[in-house]
Write an enzyme that holds these catalytic residues in place. Structure first.
Site, PDB file in Angstrom:
ATOM      1  N   ASP A 254     116.631  26.213 -92.790  1.00  0.00           N
ATOM      2  CA  ASP A 254     117.983  26.769 -92.653  1.00  0.00           C
ATOM      3  C   ASP A 254     117.916  28.235 -92.233  1.00  0.00           C
ATOM      4  OD1 ASP A 254     120.734  26.941 -92.858  1.00  0.00           O
ATOM      5  OD2 ASP A 254     120.839  26.339 -94.969  1.00  0.00           O
TER       6      ASP A 254
ATOM      7  N   ASP B   7     128.510  22.238 -91.007  1.00  0.00           N
ATOM      8  CA  ASP B   7     128.821  22.111 -92.432  1.00  0.00           C
ATOM      9  C   ASP B   7     130.156  21.412 -92.640  1.00  0.00           C
ATOM     10  OD1 ASP B   7     126.555  23.106 -93.505  1.00  0.00           O
ATOM     11  OD2 ASP B   7     127.288  25.148 -93.759  1.00  0.00           O
TER      12      ASP B   7
HETATM   13  C1  DGJ Z   1     123.939  26.030 -94.979  1.00  0.00           C
HETATM   14  C2  DGJ Z   1     123.658  24.611 -94.631  1.00  0.00           C
HETATM   15  O1  DGJ Z   1     124.321  24.251 -93.464  1.00  0.00           O
HETATM   16  C3  DGJ Z   1     124.065  23.718 -95.797  1.00  0.00           C
HETATM   17  O2  DGJ Z   1     123.880  22.383 -95.457  1.00  0.00           O
HETATM   18  C4  DGJ Z   1     123.272  24.104 -97.013  1.00  0.00           C
HETATM   19  O3  DGJ Z   1     121.918  23.809 -96.806  1.00  0.00           O
HETATM   20  C5  DGJ Z   1     123.479  25.568 -97.329  1.00  0.00           C
HETATM   21  N1  DGJ Z   1     123.218  26.392 -96.191  1.00  0.00           N
HETATM   22  C6  DGJ Z   1     122.590  25.988 -98.463  1.00  0.00           C
HETATM   23  O4  DGJ Z   1     122.638  27.324 -98.700  1.00  0.00           O
END
Ligand code: DGJ
Length: 735
Positions: free
Chosen positions: A477, A547
């Site tokens: 990430d 997200d």
């Molecule tokens: C952003 C990601 O897109 C989410 O799926 C998740 O992993 C969060 N970060 C965690 O901080």
């Protein structure tokens, strides 16, 4: 195939259906762009460079040299010498002077495709592609430029990149290095780009191209949520099915600019490369700079053809590793299920339930390390929090494995929290401009990965965790953009190199990771989908798309993403309702059918969802196993777009042999007193007869129709009662 026509001084590059022509003109060996379009038999269409028209070439009319520069269609225009359109190359000498002009020196035609040092790039064997290397120079600067062009034999793509070499004695500075340029006549094009925001990534935007410069770009240090390293110029009447398309897609994940400039003579210059803002690269004598690759697609068969060309290129010639053509394990991710509030027992209870429903992998998301109980600390402290994970990570992984499930884990390796042991030990490891407090985002800083010791240290921490247990998947990430671009590791005149050096370091870390753990399934992610680009696809066969997991919001996001990238790459999960990002409630079935168009997985607490939803999971799992080969490998066609018609969405996949096809239809808002909707299918075999089965509505009897009728007359999708309902329709050719 690449040929050099010596007499005419023309290079002709052919793919199965397109030709790309480059001409060398005048005594000064200017490198001109002649033609890119439908495949030509002839090579000599050099009149398109208009060198017979005033102001003629400089050798015949030196007094109008400047006018020549300002209208000649250059292959790789440099700035500061008379071409006043935006250039591809900015050079500043040690004396502080700007300006360059390239002239041709020599060429090489290579079988296959050389790699680009340190960068992701498409690849192919000697049978699959050929590469033209044009060597050019500016003797006043003491600079050589290698222009690389690769043509593929199995897909209508030309790739381009450029390498700048200092052959002088003095250093010079590159203030701008683009990778590709197309100088063409403007034919009243429209411009298609992908734009968005967090939770609204890659929405398709189409607008008229006017005079002047129009561009998209990112200076966030990531390819970004907001704009995308893609640009297409299309005819006014170009549709999904027909019309001309010129597209560029950048194999790079950092700052970029993609641009179209319509000049005074109605010429258009389409160009793409690293964004020049805050970019300045010092080249010492004998050093070189390799620019990333641009993928060029031309078709006269509309946007569907562009899409399928890119999909094929990326599936065959970009994505690597064990999983590139393989079905991915169905995962369940605990992020939306628990956020930071979990421990071993909670994760195991989710895993137990999930495995009984057919889910194949548990992914432990953010919050398992350091003191990370919320998002304000501990990034950089990549040691397991044994208060949460009692018994340690290996115990948890082994227990999950005993359930017959794989185990995956989340990292955010590029970041550091001010409240972390790592920051307390190395406050200088965060990007910052000395004397100015760096801006926090999500209460974190960006690590200065341009320093090798920083990248090495983080890599080792990540790798140590992966070595400690049977971890088969990593979600990598990256949750904030780059700002305060200052490094203590570089001298003053190299501070403009940081963003690109950062990107090179990320690529290097991911290359190391995939080499050391060749069986690992890597999924890139960036605060949702801020780094969904061909650069990252070189390292990870899938990327988290957004997200926003709401099935209706996903229609537009996945439409834009799938316009460029194969469905096999789109991270898509079924999540709980009301949706955490937008609060909407949609049927569980629809959430499943929309996620089926991507990598497919779950992101919810399976021990707490409504019983009716839970009962549906084994059916969804079965659908995935039944249809994923077709979805992953098939050709993808857009049938209808909710973002345009504001009523319903529809897409189709067809296998290469046209024996099988799957259609997903999503009705958004239902309406009173409506009849069935008629949709026309695509790319079936006209003469074949297909059994058409409504997979999730057994009440509708399967029927048999010819491919011809299905494409020309279409099928009727009976009206659905209720909002956000979806249908899955499967077609099988009968022998
Ligand atoms: C952003 C990601 O897109 C989410 O799926 C998740 O992993 C969060 N970060 C965690 O901080």
């Amino acid at each position: 195939m690449i040929t050099y026509h010596e007499q005419e001084r023309i290079f002709k590059l052919d793919t199965p259906n397109t030709s790309y022509l480059i001409g060398i003109v005048d005594e000064e060996n200017f490198i001109g762009h002649i033609y890119y379009g439908k495949r030509l038999r002839d090579a000599d269409v050099s009149y398109l460079m208009r060198t017979e028209e005033a102001p003629f070439v400089p050798s015949g009319n030196n007094r109008e040299r400047c006018s020549f520069y300002d209208c000649f269609p250059f292959e790789y225009p440099a700035g500061g010498t008379g071409d006043c359109r935006e250039s591809c190359l900015g050079v500043r000498t040690a004396g502080g002077h700007a300006g360059a002009m390239l002239s041709y020196v020599s060429y090489e035609i290579l079988e296959g495709k050389p790699g680009l040092a340190g960068l992701p790039a498409t690849f192919g064997t000697a049978e699959e592609c050929a590469t033209l290397k044009l060597l050019c120079e500016d003797k006043y600067v003491g600079m050589q430029v290698e222009l690389l062009y690769t043509v593929f034999q199995d897909v209508d793509v030309v790739t381009r990149s450029a390498k700048i070499i200092n052959i002088g004695k003095e250093p010079f500075y590159l203030t701008k290095v683009f990778s590709a340029c197309l100088d063409m006549d403007n034919r009243d094009y429209d411009m298609i780009t992908l734009n968005g925001a967090w939770g609204r990534e890659r929405h398709i935007q189409r607008k008229t191209l006017g005079y002047g410069i129009q561009n998209v770009g990112s200076i966030r240090g990531e390819s970004s949520h907001q704009e995308h390293p893609f640009l297409a110029l299309v005819d006014k009447n170009t549709s999904q099915e027909s019309g001309e398309v010129y597209a560029m897609n950048f194999v790079y994940s950092g700052n970029f600019r993609a641009q179209a400039e319509v000049s005074q003579f109605d010429y258009v210059r389409m160009s793409m490369g690293i964004h020049p803002e805050n970019f300045c690269w010092k080249l010492e004598a004998e050093e070189s700079f390799q620019a990333p690759e641009v993928v060029l697609v031309y078709t006269d068969k509309g946007l569907d053809a562009m899409t399928n060309t890119l999909h094929k290129l990326y599936r065959k010639h970009l994505i690597r590793g064990e999983y590139r053509n393989k079905k991915r394990p169905i995962l369940i991710n605990n992020w939306e299920a628990t956020y930071f509030d979990f421990d071993t027992e909670k994760l195991l209870s989710i895993a137990r339930e999930a495995s009984s429903l057919g889910i194949e992998m548990l992914v432990m998301d953010d919050g398992w390390f350091g003191r990370r109980n919320q998002d304000d600390c501990a990034l950089g402290d990549w040691q397991v929090n044994e208060e949460k994970l009692k018994g340690g990570l290996k115990y948890l992984v082994d227990e999950v494995n005993k359930l017959g499930m794989k185990f995956g884990i989340w990292f955010e390796p590029e970041m550091i929290s001010p409240d972390s042991d790592l920051y307390r030990k190395h406050p200088d490891w965060a990007l910052a401009v000395p004397g100015r407090p760096a801006a926090q985002a999500r209460q974190q800083y960006v690590l200065d990965l341009s320093r090798k010791e920083v990248a090495d240290c983080v890599y080792e921490m990540v790798a140590a965790v992966l070595r400690s247990a049977n971890i088969e998947y990593v979600k990598w990430d990256m949750n904030r953009p780059l700002t305060d671009i200052g490094s203590l590791g570089l001298p003053a005149d190299r501070q403009g190199e940081i963003c690109h050096r950062f990107m090179l370091a990320v690529y290097e870390m991911q290359e190391r990771l995939t080499k050391e753990f060749p069986h690992l399934l890597l999924e890139n992610c960036s605060s949702g989908g801020a780094r969904f680009d061909p650069g990252m696809l070189y390292y990870s066969p899938q990327i988290w798309c957004s997200d926003d997991t709401d099935a209706i919001e996903r229609l537009e996001i996945q439409e834009g993403t799938a316009m460029l990238y194969p469905l096999s790459t789109m991270g898509a999960h079924v999540s709980d309702c009301p949706n955490h990002a937008i609060g909407r409630v949609t049927p569980f079935e629809t959430r499943g059918l929309v996620a089926l168009a991507g990598t497919f997985g779950y992101e919810l607490d399976v021990t707490r969802i409504p019983e009716d939803d839970r009962k549906m999971i084994p059916e969804q799992v079965a659908l995935y196993h039944k249809y994923n080969d077709l979805i992953r490998e098939g050709d993808y066609y857009r049938i209808a777009s909710y973002s345009q018609n504001h009523k319903f969405d529809c897409w189709q996949v067809v296998d290469e042999e046209k024996k099988e096809s799957l259609v997903t239809f999503v009705q958004v808002m239902s309406r009173a007193n409506f009849k069935s909707r008629r949709i026309l299918l695509k790319e079936l075999a006209e003469e074949a007869r297909y059994e058409v089965r409504f997979v999730n509505d057994e009440k509708i009897q399967p029927k048999v129709y010819s491919g011809d009728a299905l494409m020309k007359a279409g099928i009727l999708v009976p009206e659905l009662h209720g909002d956000f309902r979806a249908r899955l329709i499967h077609l099988t050719a009968l022998d």
